[in-house]
Design an enzyme around this catalytic site. Structure first.
Site: not given
Length: 640
Positions: A205-206, A208, A230, A232, A263, A336, A608, A610
């Site tokens: 994936t590149e 969001q 990745s 969640d 993470s 991060r 989740d 986000e």
């Protein structure tokens, strides 16, 4: 106990039929029941003679010659530590022996998993064909046990028992896990699933919502599962993309899996526990989940439909958080680069600036007895209802793919080995422990001594390029129906899904709640609505939660708790023992739906992990709406 619904039937093996037609698991055999027994040579030293006994749970190895040993070191190979097996043949035409190889990942002295291989020489017959049949009989029986496929009671064990290899779409976020996701994928995941004989295509994936756009354009009938590598967040995109399709009712049945390379690995922690493994982090957690994926098996997954203040809706498989948990989650984005340590640092900072939030929590209690501890605080009935008008919905927008999407070749230096039915080359595997090398990766002088001898050959005249339809380029084949919320304070946009089932338990967000709901109003330090057991790979927020219990587990902490007491709760949560501390501010309730109305003007809400728009929201559980690749269930004490 709640009666299991037909659509909640557990699928043990890699199935290729709709879930509604899934077969029940075969009756279990006693763990010590001998299924096969025979004498083999060891490779590369055929003078070492071994007696092998295969049972439903392990392969037992005894030394016969030159020095008999009933229990040699490494003589017990647990099937829970086996990724797969294969049959091999010698490149020497005069060698009439056949070979089969088992790939294992036992725990070392320091508790970390290390790859090891066992290669056995079938040489009891005079001809290669007879020895090959014996090697394939053992490899077939072992593969059936690994994948939960029934073995014939008194019939012949042949490779005809094996279905075609499952086809997986792997979606990798190369920036996950401090940028280590792609390296972990190449070094650990791809070799292991190749050893298991699984076919796969892999896409990086590149950006969001890239995964969301990809799954909207897939021909899902050609895939047996979609697996994210990745944290969640990538699985959140996949599930919402499936539910955004016009055919969402069938699309959401597509099994999805997660291999932890980020993470935030909460769902992987729950899968690890479901599989019977001890708590793990980092590479060990990844290897545990990869072993479970290789075994096959799926489980119904509850999804939470979350309606936001604007009227938009998204689907959650993990949690909705407000207060301390969401503050820590979003604040940790600044760190991060620290990986999972970012949550520890953010927790310390959050404790130093502890806030309380005024709000109202309402919920529809579960009709069944709660599986988790009884709340430590009383739950008063609502005296009034608050009516709020929803904010106007934002304009509909859709982000097309920024470039053509194609299957990515694996940038490995070795030649490629095509697995039967695989849409992409599989990596060549270099086997440890003195085992044979596969033909294309032989590092010695001359030709490789052994070459692959597949159990399930490709059908004649079927070119591999025609097995799967290509992933389409440009915009997905489904209509552009995604909604995009207004930008969050950090400038990101979080897409939401307008598809999916109706929320029959919820009235419109601005209207009074029906009878039977419980309402609490006051000062909160945090509110957490969680579906699975884990909030993080090492945080067990709802110890008794199951993937398909039909409940959302509400945990909240009232104002008045000290920083020390809150820290003690989170430390106890590592073992799932926080409810036993008797903290008066910690409360719990199992529910089928809930509504949260923040009464403070500023705050952070996450779904989740986000961040979503701040304001009132409500949610309802849809039992068993999704399907999660979990591997076979474990039991207490399974792992040494």
């Amino acid at each position: 106990m709640e009666t299991q619904r037909p659509d909640q039937e557990l699928t043990w093996s890699w199935g290729h039929r709709p879930r509604s037609e899934a077969m029940a698991p075969p009756p279990p055999l006693a763990a010590s029941t001998p299924l096969l027994h025979g004498e083999f040579g060891s490779y590369p030293d055929p003078s070492l003679r071994l007696a092998l006994t295969l049972t439903p749970q392990a392969l037992h190895i005894q030394k016969l010659r030159p020095k008999p040993e009933a229990r040699p070191r490494g003589g017990l190979v647990l099937l829970t530590e086996v990724s797969g097996c294969c049959t091999l043949r010698s490149c020497n035409p005069s060698d009439s022996a056949a070979y089969f190889c088992i790939y294992t990942y036992p725990r070392g002295r320091r508790k970390g998993r290390r790859k090891a291989t066992h290669t056995f020489q079938a040489d009891g017959a005079a001809t290669y064909e007879e020895n090959r049949a014996e090697a394939q009989r053992w490899a077939t029986a072992l593969t059936c046990l690994l994948r939960g496929l029934p073995l014939p009671g008194d019939g012949e064990i042949t490779s005809q028992l094996l279905p075609r290899p499952p086809r997986l779409l792997l979606l990798v976020n190369p920036f996950g896990g401090r940028g280590l996701a792609w390296q972990w994928c190449k070094n650990h995941v791809l070799p292991m699933i190749s050893e298991a004989g699984l076919s796969f295509n892999l896409i990086q994936t590149e950006r969001q919502n890239h995964a969301r756009e990809l799954v909207q354009g897939l021909s899902l009938s050609e895939w047996d599962g979609i697996v994210t590598l990745s944290g969640d967040g990538l699985l959140y995109e996949v599930l919402n993309g499936l539910l955004d399709r016009p055919d969402w009712e069938e699309a959401v049945k597509t099994p999805v899996g997660i291999l932890p390379c980020g993470s935030g690995n909460a769902l992987a922690g729950a899968v690890n526990q479901h599989g019977g493994f001890k708590p793990a982090l980092g590479i060990d957690l990844l290897l545990n989940c990869s072993l479970l994926l290789c075994r096959g098996g799926s489980h119904p997954l509850d999804l939470l439909s979350v309606t936001l203040a604007s009227g938009s809706r998204c689907f959650s498989f993990l949690s909705v958080a407000w207060g301390f948990v969401s503050d820590v989650d979003i604040q940790s984005e600044r760190f991060r680069a620290l990986g999972s340590a970012r949550f520890t640092l953010s927790t310390v900072l959050g404790l130093a600036t502890l806030h309380t939030y005024r709000g109202r929590l309402s919920y529809l209690p579960a009709t069944m007895e709660p599986a988790s501890p009884t709340p430590a605080h009383g739950l008063p009935r609502a005296k009034s209802e608050l009516t709020l008008a929803p904010a106007p919905a934002p304009p509909v927008a859709h982000s097309p793919l920024h470039r053509s999407v194609s299957d990515l070749p694996l940038p490995l230096p070795q030649p490629a080995l095509m697995s039967p039915g695989s849409p992409e080359p599989l990596p060549i595997l270099s086997l440890n422990g003195g085992g044979p090398e596969l033909a294309g990766d032989w590092g010695g002088a001359g030709d490789a001594p052994l070459s692959p001898d597949p159990l399930v050959p490709s059908p004649p005249g079927s070119p591999k390029a025609a097995l799967l339809s290509p992933i389409i380029e440009g915009a997905p084949e489904t209509p552009a129906s995604s909604e995009v919320l207004p930008p969050t304070p950090d400038g990101d946009q979080v897409a939401v899904s307008p598809g999916g089932p109706l929320d029959h338990l919820l009235p419109p967000l601005g209207t009074p709640l029906p009878p039977g709901w419980v309402t609490l109003e006051g000062d909160f330090v945090l509110m957490l609505a969680i579906s699975p057991s884990h909030l993080g790979a090492d945080l067990v927020a709802a110890p008794h939660a199951r993937f398909d219990d039909g409940l959302v587990h509400l945990c909240w902490v009232r104002g008045g708790i000290s920083r020390t007491a809150l820290l003690r709760l989170f430390l106890a949560m590592e073992h799932g023992s926080h409810f036993s501390l008797g903290c008066p501010q910690l409360c719990y309730a199992p529910a089928r739906a809930f509504r949260l109305e923040p009464l403070t003007p500023r705050g952070v809400l996450t779904v989740d992990g986000e961040q979503v728009e701040y304001g009132p929201l409500q949610a309802q559980v849809h039992p068993g709406l999704g399907t999660l690749l979990t591997g076979p269930p474990g039991h207490s004490g399974r792992e040494p």
